[in-house]
Scaffold this motif. Structure first.
Motif, PDB file in Angstrom:
ATOM      1  N   ALA A 163     -45.763   5.382 -59.185  1.00 43.35           N
ATOM      2  CA  ALA A 163     -46.419   6.664 -57.665  1.00 43.35           C
ATOM      3  C   ALA A 163     -47.395   6.424 -56.622  1.00 43.35           C
ATOM      4  O   ALA A 163     -46.762   5.179 -56.051  1.00 43.35           O
ATOM      5  N   PRO A 164     -48.049   7.037 -55.870  1.00 38.90           N
ATOM      6  CA  PRO A 164     -48.140   7.409 -54.283  1.00 38.90           C
ATOM      7  C   PRO A 164     -49.590   6.014 -54.651  1.00 38.90           C
ATOM      8  O   PRO A 164     -49.894   5.933 -55.755  1.00 38.90           O
ATOM      9  N   LYS A 222     -46.920  14.022 -54.241  1.00 34.15           N
ATOM     10  CA  LYS A 222     -45.641  12.496 -53.488  1.00 34.15           C
ATOM     11  C   LYS A 222     -44.261  13.166 -53.584  1.00 34.15           C
ATOM     12  O   LYS A 222     -43.833  14.213 -54.558  1.00 34.15           O
ATOM     13  N   ASN A 225     -40.208  10.562 -50.749  1.00 35.29           N
ATOM     14  CA  ASN A 225     -40.868   8.938 -50.195  1.00 35.29           C
ATOM     15  C   ASN A 225     -42.681   8.792 -49.149  1.00 35.29           C
ATOM     16  O   ASN A 225     -42.974   8.175 -49.110  1.00 35.29           O
ATOM     17  N   GLN A 226     -42.815  10.489 -49.621  1.00 36.18           N
ATOM     18  CA  GLN A 226     -44.175  10.796 -48.499  1.00 36.18           C
ATOM     19  C   GLN A 226     -45.068  10.895 -50.012  1.00 36.18           C
ATOM     20  O   GLN A 226     -45.258  11.748 -51.058  1.00 36.18           O
ATOM     21  N   ASN A 227     -46.620  10.460 -49.372  1.00 33.93           N
ATOM     22  CA  ASN A 227     -47.069  10.852 -50.443  1.00 33.93           C
ATOM     23  C   ASN A 227     -48.240  10.880 -49.679  1.00 33.93           C
ATOM     24  O   ASN A 227     -48.601  10.490 -48.376  1.00 33.93           O
TER      25      ASN A 227
END
Length: 657
Positions: A163-164, A222, A225-227
């Motif tokens: 996870a992020p 999320k 692939n960006q958090n």
């Protein structure tokens, strides 16, 4: 020192003999090492490791002290530091990070992990809702005290989903960026549409803290692939909405990078104005900077920043944050320095402007192929196509804020600036007055007609220190320029192109305060008192945004944060003393105090072989900018002649170094 000597000869066997908690403590100290002066309070270390009290790690810290790894530097509150930092320590001793993530040595040490869960059909976002349990590095304020901590080692690695990563000391009340959301939609629905359109997986994770009667919630998003991480909120629904707003604003802020490309831009879903983008860039940068600082010191109520725009050959516009400031305190009179080593005004917009000045010095000194200036006669102008834009998340104190009736615009139709013109309001003789900030407090008071200019001995005897309001200072910048007197030796005036506000925006009051009152007063001067060329009254484009009302409820702190493009990390100041805070990695005098900026001026003079400009000290160097000083005297005279007060400078002794 015996401990230091021993630290040079540790081997992997030493590490393996440490307990898991000792390894986690050392991993934390190495991961957050900034300099040999980096220190951490016991409670902060404990919270970062998921502990509730410092007593849970006291025995381990003293054990590490005995073994020569750490040193106690302060008794109260108990504070520790590494005896010797080894850059390759974590890489050469995998057991450190394996102790934090025993299921897989390849996973990030700060990753969040989730046990298997089912889809929650009641979730309006149509996204999987997962319950979270975090690694020991995640602060307690982002965990669920009602759920037992899950031991990763007790589950097969396939049972967990990365996870992020949650940053250390993630601010729990980070400001939510500003967006113009189309009617009938909200940030959650827009983010869902964007995820579906771009075939990206969207996940929300929740966490709560606080007692049962006063729960606080946070959400992490999320997207692919960006958090993204949202601030605290009193309900799950609001926390989810704010997290979605942060994600959307962050996507908007990447609308244009230096190459002019538009990665991940959801512009087709949200109609963002230019001012939205400026605000989002500043707030996103502030959130990024504050992640490396304890959230207990970061002032979030007043934030300001400058964004530089540049026209590219492709015809598109690149946007980049060049300066950030936060805070709303002024130095106490007994803390003034005779060596220029205090920052007297730590209000956010003033700090941001000083950071901009520092950035301009850096650009002039470097003079690389990306030079942003062009020589005109004997001074430099900005290259065509380069502009600076100021964002403040609330109206500047003084004449602009004091008459704004609320944080919603109340201007009459046709007079709200939508036509691109300024429509200042002059309703009574109190509007337009010069005002000063209250020493060590909030708010401003008008300058009485019989007020005398402060003297050094008067301040030493307890006379109140007067610091001009931010509205007055912005008015000064819109006449004299953002560059200040020292840089005026090399630069023609640089004016802000736009000013964007969050709370307390009122077009009529704002335009009067920051420029139009100066124009009115100048027009009433005798012809022979006209300001010298190239100084003139500049009228920036102004705009207001929908504010985050939670910001207005926050309490302010005495700390101030500053950063400018090129700095490795933010600097923290105590606004009441005007000095940097060594507890948070800020060593020596502040880089934006008078002495710090004068050092940059000396470097610039040396580069251009103009050492005579600084040989007589700071004060005479400022006075040497004759045109700037003449224009400043004209400005002060215009205010006083029209009965709107005297400008209150600091005593001359404070500049004579």
């Amino acid at each position: 020192m015996a401990f230091s000597q021993r630290s040079r000869h540790r081997d992997s066997g030493d590490i393996k003999q440490l307990s898991n908690i000792e390894k986690q403590i050392l991993a934390f100290l190495h991961d957050n090492y900034q300099s040999e002066n980096t220190q951490h309070e016991t409670l902060k270390i404990a919270q970062a490791l998921g502990k509730k009290t410092k007593h849970e790690i006291n025995r381990d810290l003293y054990s590490l002290k005995k073994k020569g790894y750490v040193e106690k530097v302060v008794e109260s509150p108990p504070t520790w530091k590494l005896i010797k930092y080894e850059p390759n320590f974590a890489n050469s001793h995998n057991s450190f990070h394996e102790s934090l993530n025993p299921s897989s040595s390849n996973q990030p040490s700060r990753s969040t992990v989730f046990p298997p869960s089912t889809f929650n059909a009641g979730d309006s976002s149509s996204s999987a809702k997962r319950h979270t349990d975090y690694s020991p590095f995640v602060p307690d304020n982002f965990s669920n005290p009602k759920r037992p901590r899950v031991d990763e080692a007790s589950f097969p690695s396939s049972s967990f989903v990365s996870a992020p990563p949650v940053p250390l000391f993630l601010p729990v009340s980070a400001p939510v960026p500003i967006l113009n959301i189309p009617e009938g939609k909200n940030a959650i629905s827009l983010l869902n549409e964007f995820a579906q359109k771009n075939s990206q997986i969207l996940e929300y994770t929740e966490a709560m803290s606080g007692p049962d009667h006063k729960r606080r919630f946070r959400m992490a998003v999320k997207l692919g692939n960006q958090n993204f991480f949202g601030p605290e909120a009193p309900t799950k629904k609001e926390a989810k909405l704010k997290a979605a707003e942060v994600a959307l604003a962050a996507l908007h802020s990447s609308v244009m990078n230096e190459n002019g490309s538009t990665p991940g831009n959801p512009s087709s879903l949200v109609e963002a104005t230019f001012n939205d983008k400026v605000a989002a860039l500043v707030l996103q940068k502030y959130n990024e900077l504050s992640q490396v600082l304890p959230d207990t010191i970061v002032g979030k109520k007043i934030i300001a920043g400058f964004v530089m725009t540049r026209k590219l050959k492709s015809g598109e516009t690149a946007m980049q944050v060049v300066s950030i400031g936060s805070g709303n305190r002024c130095v106490k009179g007994d803390k003034l320095s005779l060596r220029g080593e205090t920052v007297n005004d730590c209000h956010a917009e003033v700090i941001a402007r000083r950071g901009l000045v520092r950035y301009l010095y850096r650009e002039l000194i470097n003079c690389d192929e990306d030079f942003k200036f062009v020589l005109k006669d004997d001074k430099y102008d900005l290259n065509p196509g380069i502009e600076f834009h100021l964002f403040i998340n609330t109206a500047p104190c003084g004449d602009s804020a004091i008459f704004a009736p609320s944080d919603a615009a109340t201007d009459q139709p046709g007079q709200d600036g939508s036509d691109g013109l300024h429509h200042p309001v002059f309703e009574n003789n109190k509007q337009g007055l010069l005002r000063t900030k209250v020493e060590n407090g909030e708010g401003c008071i008008p300058i009485e007609r019989d007020t005398s200019v402060p003297t050094w001995d008067g301040i030493l005897r307890g006379e109140r220190l007067r610091t001009m309001s931010c509205s007055d200072k912005i008015a000064k910048w819109n006449f004299l320029g953002l560059q200040g007197s020292l840089l005026s030796h090399f630069l023609n005036p640089i004016y802000m192109s736009t000013l964007t506000l969050g709370m307390l925006y009122n077009h009529g009051h704002l335009t009067r305060a920051i420029c139009c009152r100066v124009q009115k007063f100048m027009e009433q001067l005798e012809p022979d008192l006209s300001p010298p060329i190239p100084f003139t009254v500049h009228h920036p484009k102004v705009s207001g945004q929908n504010p985050d009302r939670e910001i207005a409820k926050m309490k302010t702190r005495e700390f101030s944060v500053n950063w400018s493009l090129g700095d490795e990390r933010p600097e923290v100041l105590d606004g009441t003393t005007g000095k940097s805070e060594p507890r948070f990695g800020s060593v020596g005098i502040s880089r934006i105090c008078k002495a710090g900026l004068f050092q940059e001026f000396q470097k610039l003079c040396t580069k251009f072989d103009q050492q005579d400009m600084f040989k007589d000290g700071y004060y005479k160097s400022k006075m040497g900018a004759a045109e700037y000083q003449s224009a400043k005297q004209t400005l002060w005279y215009a205010f006083e002649k029209n009965g709107f007060g005297k400008w209150m400078p600091k005593p001359k002794e404070e500049k004579d170094f």
